[in-house]
Design a protein around this motif. Structure first.
Motif, PDB file in Angstrom:
ATOM      1  N   PRO A 102      72.129   5.679  79.069  1.00  0.00           N
ATOM      2  CA  PRO A 102      71.390   7.034  78.818  1.00  0.00           C
ATOM      3  C   PRO A 102      72.755   8.129  78.614  1.00  0.00           C
ATOM      4  O   PRO A 102      72.519   9.103  78.350  1.00  0.00           O
ATOM      5  CB  PRO A 102      70.535   7.582  79.942  1.00  0.00           C
ATOM      6  CG  PRO A 102      70.964   6.733  81.101  1.00  0.00           C
ATOM      7  CD  PRO A 102      71.501   5.599  80.508  1.00  0.00           C
ATOM      8  N   TYR A 103      73.707   7.830  79.191  1.00  0.00           N
ATOM      9  CA  TYR A 103      74.825   8.919  78.984  1.00  0.00           C
ATOM     10  C   TYR A 103      75.645   8.999  77.767  1.00  0.00           C
ATOM     11  O   TYR A 103      75.813   9.932  77.074  1.00  0.00           O
ATOM     12  CB  TYR A 103      76.024   8.591  80.396  1.00  0.00           C
ATOM     13  CG  TYR A 103      75.485   8.914  81.660  1.00  0.00           C
ATOM     14  CD1 TYR A 103      75.418  10.313  81.944  1.00  0.00           C
ATOM     15  CD2 TYR A 103      74.617   8.155  82.525  1.00  0.00           C
ATOM     16  CE1 TYR A 103      74.954  10.760  83.140  1.00  0.00           C
ATOM     17  CE2 TYR A 103      73.902   8.509  83.603  1.00  0.00           C
ATOM     18  CZ  TYR A 103      74.032   9.776  84.087  1.00  0.00           C
ATOM     19  OH  TYR A 103      73.433  10.335  85.077  1.00  0.00           O
ATOM     20  N   SER A 104      75.759   7.577  77.211  1.00  0.00           N
ATOM     21  CA  SER A 104      76.479   7.707  75.804  1.00  0.00           C
ATOM     22  C   SER A 104      75.387   7.645  74.685  1.00  0.00           C
ATOM     23  O   SER A 104      75.445   7.866  73.655  1.00  0.00           O
ATOM     24  CB  SER A 104      77.301   6.400  75.713  1.00  0.00           C
ATOM     25  OG  SER A 104      76.691   5.236  75.423  1.00  0.00           O
ATOM     26  N   SER A 105      74.233   7.638  75.266  1.00  0.00           N
ATOM     27  CA  SER A 105      73.148   7.616  74.072  1.00  0.00           C
ATOM     28  C   SER A 105      72.975   9.163  73.416  1.00  0.00           C
ATOM     29  O   SER A 105      72.433   9.318  72.556  1.00  0.00           O
ATOM     30  CB  SER A 105      71.839   7.256  74.578  1.00  0.00           C
ATOM     31  OG  SER A 105      71.887   5.885  74.965  1.00  0.00           O
ATOM     32  N   LEU A 106      73.046  10.070  74.222  1.00  0.00           N
ATOM     33  CA  LEU A 106      73.032  11.430  73.559  1.00  0.00           C
ATOM     34  C   LEU A 106      74.273  12.183  73.259  1.00  0.00           C
ATOM     35  O   LEU A 106      75.234  12.283  74.292  1.00  0.00           O
ATOM     36  CB  LEU A 106      72.239  12.203  74.956  1.00  0.00           C
ATOM     37  CG  LEU A 106      71.042  11.735  75.491  1.00  0.00           C
ATOM     38  CD1 LEU A 106      70.507  12.666  76.486  1.00  0.00           C
ATOM     39  CD2 LEU A 106      69.976  11.211  74.430  1.00  0.00           C
ATOM     40  N   SER A 107      74.495  12.753  72.153  1.00  0.00           N
ATOM     41  CA  SER A 107      75.669  13.267  71.872  1.00  0.00           C
ATOM     42  C   SER A 107      76.002  14.674  72.640  1.00  0.00           C
ATOM     43  O   SER A 107      75.274  15.519  72.712  1.00  0.00           O
ATOM     44  CB  SER A 107      75.745  13.596  70.263  1.00  0.00           C
ATOM     45  OG  SER A 107      76.915  14.161  69.836  1.00  0.00           O
ATOM     46  N   PRO A 108      77.226  14.576  73.435  1.00  0.00           N
ATOM     47  CA  PRO A 108      77.329  15.629  74.447  1.00  0.00           C
ATOM     48  C   PRO A 108      77.268  17.178  73.920  1.00  0.00           C
ATOM     49  O   PRO A 108      77.336  18.018  74.529  1.00  0.00           O
ATOM     50  CB  PRO A 108      78.652  15.241  75.024  1.00  0.00           C
ATOM     51  CG  PRO A 108      79.435  14.173  74.141  1.00  0.00           C
ATOM     52  CD  PRO A 108      78.123  13.485  73.420  1.00  0.00           C
ATOM     53  N   ARG A 109      77.777  17.188  72.608  1.00  0.00           N
ATOM     54  CA  ARG A 109      77.759  18.564  72.003  1.00  0.00           C
ATOM     55  C   ARG A 109      76.556  19.199  71.226  1.00  0.00           C
ATOM     56  O   ARG A 109      76.567  20.122  70.444  1.00  0.00           O
ATOM     57  CB  ARG A 109      78.964  18.617  71.199  1.00  0.00           C
ATOM     58  CG  ARG A 109      80.254  18.045  71.695  1.00  0.00           C
ATOM     59  CD  ARG A 109      81.228  19.170  71.733  1.00  0.00           C
ATOM     60  NE  ARG A 109      82.089  18.999  72.858  1.00  0.00           N
ATOM     61  CZ  ARG A 109      82.959  19.940  73.561  1.00  0.00           C
ATOM     62  NH1 ARG A 109      82.380  21.125  73.446  1.00  0.00           N
ATOM     63  NH2 ARG A 109      83.452  19.722  74.554  1.00  0.00           N
TER      64      ARG A 109
ATOM     65  N   PHE B 182      75.317   6.946  70.844  1.00  0.00           N
ATOM     66  CA  PHE B 182      74.806   7.932  70.089  1.00  0.00           C
ATOM     67  C   PHE B 182      74.968   7.703  68.589  1.00  0.00           C
ATOM     68  O   PHE B 182      74.255   8.242  67.690  1.00  0.00           O
ATOM     69  CB  PHE B 182      75.020   9.281  70.585  1.00  0.00           C
ATOM     70  CG  PHE B 182      76.379  10.056  70.361  1.00  0.00           C
ATOM     71  CD1 PHE B 182      76.770  10.156  69.317  1.00  0.00           C
ATOM     72  CD2 PHE B 182      77.161   9.978  71.677  1.00  0.00           C
ATOM     73  CE1 PHE B 182      78.339  10.676  69.396  1.00  0.00           C
ATOM     74  CE2 PHE B 182      78.532  10.260  72.037  1.00  0.00           C
ATOM     75  CZ  PHE B 182      79.058  10.580  70.722  1.00  0.00           C
ATOM     76  N   VAL B 183      76.134   7.081  68.431  1.00  0.00           N
ATOM     77  CA  VAL B 183      76.466   7.037  67.002  1.00  0.00           C
ATOM     78  C   VAL B 183      75.558   5.729  66.255  1.00  0.00           C
ATOM     79  O   VAL B 183      75.147   6.006  65.156  1.00  0.00           O
ATOM     80  CB  VAL B 183      78.054   6.495  66.644  1.00  0.00           C
ATOM     81  CG1 VAL B 183      78.392   6.181  65.262  1.00  0.00           C
ATOM     82  CG2 VAL B 183      78.753   7.960  67.199  1.00  0.00           C
ATOM     83  N   ALA B 184      75.508   4.710  67.038  1.00  0.00           N
ATOM     84  CA  ALA B 184      74.480   3.761  66.623  1.00  0.00           C
ATOM     85  C   ALA B 184      73.178   4.321  66.392  1.00  0.00           C
ATOM     86  O   ALA B 184      72.314   3.907  65.479  1.00  0.00           O
ATOM     87  CB  ALA B 184      74.395   2.734  67.738  1.00  0.00           C
TER      88      ALA B 184
END
Lengths: 322, 291
Positions: A102-109, B182-184
């Motif tokens: 879930p940390y890399s699934s959401l674009s931080p910006r 998030f890119v995928a």
């Protein structure tokens, strides 16, 4: 028979290992090998297997994030290469995904609101008020406050982030969600909440799930059918109850014995787990590729790969011995 | 034990130091920026008006100095201070324009290379290698001998060099961003590559770009000064600090102020930019320390 949303035919993906100097090529790795699965509307299909068994590659193939080496992925019966632009958009509206981390699934910006709205904006072409309303609606549906939309991902916990990821997947009202280890990185109490949420949503929205996990108990909780993968192959497939209470393939038996020592009061079966590493499926071996670890292997297993056969209606297994 | 505590105090102190805005460098840069914009109005004399009766007046505090020519005059009687103030335009203006042009090209190509991968990536990265291996000064000499010397040519030459640094850094960042979930997921939602680059990749490399941009300005100022020193920079009579150093070189013993003050100006500008760049880097992205 309900309508098939996604199905695969002899789906295979190999990765070429680039090593050494410029042109020397290592043999290919079969990440996914000869997979035939089908996900129908409203159905929940679990994919289980240890890490490296090709579960995630399978998910990426189904989501069209990777191109198969051979074989076909079909959407509503039509092979992917034949879809036109409108149908591809239709696919993007119909099938969504939730990933493990879930940390890399959401674009931080991006704000949560923008993240959740993206499928609506991109695939549905919606703007303005409608989007805002729908975002609020799905956030509430996954148990978050509407005001969460104003926050940035770093202001949320892992469990909240995974709820956001689920809300985003729901936003465009899809028919199917590919869930790639959606609860594996959450701690136990939150895991149960998220699993409950997923089951609730599945009932409310008549969703189809492709639920990928190495955790048999969560698969059992959520899924009607199960496919067990080992080194890129689906070695056993059938109704969840049948596969987990009466596993046929020795690998499934081992997996169950490891995960659920006392399944429904049965004594935990003692398996002689041979201490061999899973061999990399570097070529399409002649023999069964589970043979090096199999407690029941014999000469036949080393000579020829077992074919998939139906032992009971809807219950498939690929093994010479069972 | 004592040593450990000392060490800890030292670390805390240095962390505090690095967290403070560098006041003096920022003040210098602000003054220079004001100067760049208003040099024409606030300069005491015209930087171009020659007056042979007033040639080689030493700085005001020396015997023979004149208070209305604070830093003295040059060989043809032009006011050195006014020329320095106007020369800031050439130095800082050219540097900022170069960072803007070269930076934009580098960022765009770096993002395309990193995101597209494959052949596109190889082609762009070979261009990067190529442009990093061309000696800047030589390129400038060739270009100026082919075309008229002008500020635009200087910006062009420097951009040809600077874009590659941006492109290489940005590509590296994009390579790791591209693998993030998030890119995928953006692809799963149906986003186009252009949208993914604009909405998901670019905002996430912005910090890095700002940091590297600031740190590169000082380097570009030095390059511009070197080019003007060699006579292939901004053409005369427009004053540029590098060419002012070069003009005064022959009179170093008799009229040392001609070379010294522009030299100090370059030093102050580059130092200030580096201090500011370091501070921004530490604030935004301490991982970039090796850049």
């Amino acid at each position: 028979m309900s309508r098939a949303l996604i199905s695969t035919e002899r789906l295979t993906k190999t990765f070429t290992r680039h090593g050494g100097f410029v042109f020397s090529r290592q043999p290919s790795v079969y990440a996914v090998s000869d997979i035939n699965i089908q996900l129908s509307e409203g159905e929940t299909l679990g994919i289980v297997g240890e890490s490296g068994s090709g579960k995630t590659t399978l998910a990426r193939l189904l989501l069209q994030l990777e191109k198969p080496t051979s074989g076909i992925v079909r959407f509503r019966g039509r092979a992917f290469g034949e879809l036109n632009g409108r149908e591809v958009r239709e696919f993007r509206n119909t099938v969504q995904a939730v990933f493990q981390d879930p940390y890399s699934s959401l674009s931080p910006r991006m704000r949560i609101g923008e993240i959740v709205a993206e499928p609506l904006v991109v695939a549905r072409g919606l703007r303005g008020q409608i989007v805002q309303r729908r975002v609020g609606q799905v956030l509430e549906q996954v148990g978050l406050k509407v005001s969460t939309a104003e926050l940035y991902p770093h202001e949320l916990s892992g469990g909240q982030r995974q709820r956001v990821a689920i809300a985003r997947a729901l936003a465009a009202a899809p028919k199917a969600i590919v869930l790639d280890e959606p609860v594996s990185s959450l701690d136990v109490s939150i895991r149960a909440q998220v699993l409950n949420l997923l089951r609730q949503l599945q009932r409310d929205e008549q969703l189809a799930y492709l639920f990928i996990s190495h955790d048999l108990s969560s698969v059992r909780y959520l899924c009607q059918r199960i496919a067990v993968m080992y080194l890129g192959r689906a070695i056993e497939e059938g109704p969840a109850d049948a596969v987990l209470s009466g596993p046929l393939h020795p690998y499934t038996q081992l997996l169950r014995a490891a995960a659920l020592p006392r399944w429904k009061g049965q004594p935990g079966v003692q398996h002689s787990y041979r201490a061999a590493e899973a061999t990399l499926p570097s070529k399409a071996n002649d023999g069964c590729n589970f043979a090096p670890r199999c407690p029941q292997f014999n000469a036949t297993c080393l000579r020829s790969a077992p074919l998939r056969r139906e032992t009971r209606p809807g219950h498939f297994v690929a093994c010479h011995e069972c | 034990m004592k040593i450990a505590i000392d060490e800890q105090n030292r670390l805390v102190a240095s962390a505090r130091r690095s967290g403070r805005l560098p006041v003096i460098p920022v003040a210098i840069l602000v003054l220079l920026l004001i100067d760049v914009i208003f040099a024409g109005v606030i300069a005491p004399h015209s930087p171009y008006a020659t007056d042979l009766s007033k040639r080689l007046i030493p700085p005001a505090w020396l015997p023979g100095g004149d208070v209305s020519y604070l830093l003295g005059t040059d060989l043809v009687g032009r006011d050195l201070l006014s020329r320095l103030m106007t020369g800031a335009r050439a130095s800082l203006g050219v540097a900022l324009a170069t960072i803007f042009v070269g930076g934009t090209v580098g960022i765009v190509l770096g993002m395309v290379a990193g995101y597209a991968g494959g052949r596109t990536d190889s082609v762009i990265m070979r261009l990067v290698d190529g442009s990093l291996s061309i000696p800047v000064i030589l390129l400038a000499l060739v270009l100026v001998s082919v075309r008229e010397p002008s500020a635009w040519n200087v910006i062009l030459v420097l951009s040809l060099v600077i874009w590659a640094r941006f492109a290489r850094l940005v590509r590296g960042e994009v390579l790791s961003l591209r693998e993030r979930a998030f890119v995928a997921l953006a692809q799963v939602a149906g986003s186009s590559s252009a949208r993914i680059i604009a909405r998901h990749i670019f905002p996430n490399i912005l910090n890095t770009v700002i940091v590297v941009g600031t740190l590169q300005v000082g380097w570009v100022v030095l390059l511009e000064a070197s080019l003007s020193f060699l006579g292939v920079g901004v053409p005369p009579p427009i004053p540029a600090w590098g060419s002012m150093v070069a003009d005064g070189r022959a009179h170093m013993l008799s009229a040392w102020w001609l070379s010294l003050f522009p030299g100090i100006a370059i030093l102050l500008l580059v130092l200030s930019l580096n201090f500011l760049g370091d501070w921004i880097r530490d604030r935004l992205d301490p991982r970039l320390r090796q850049v």
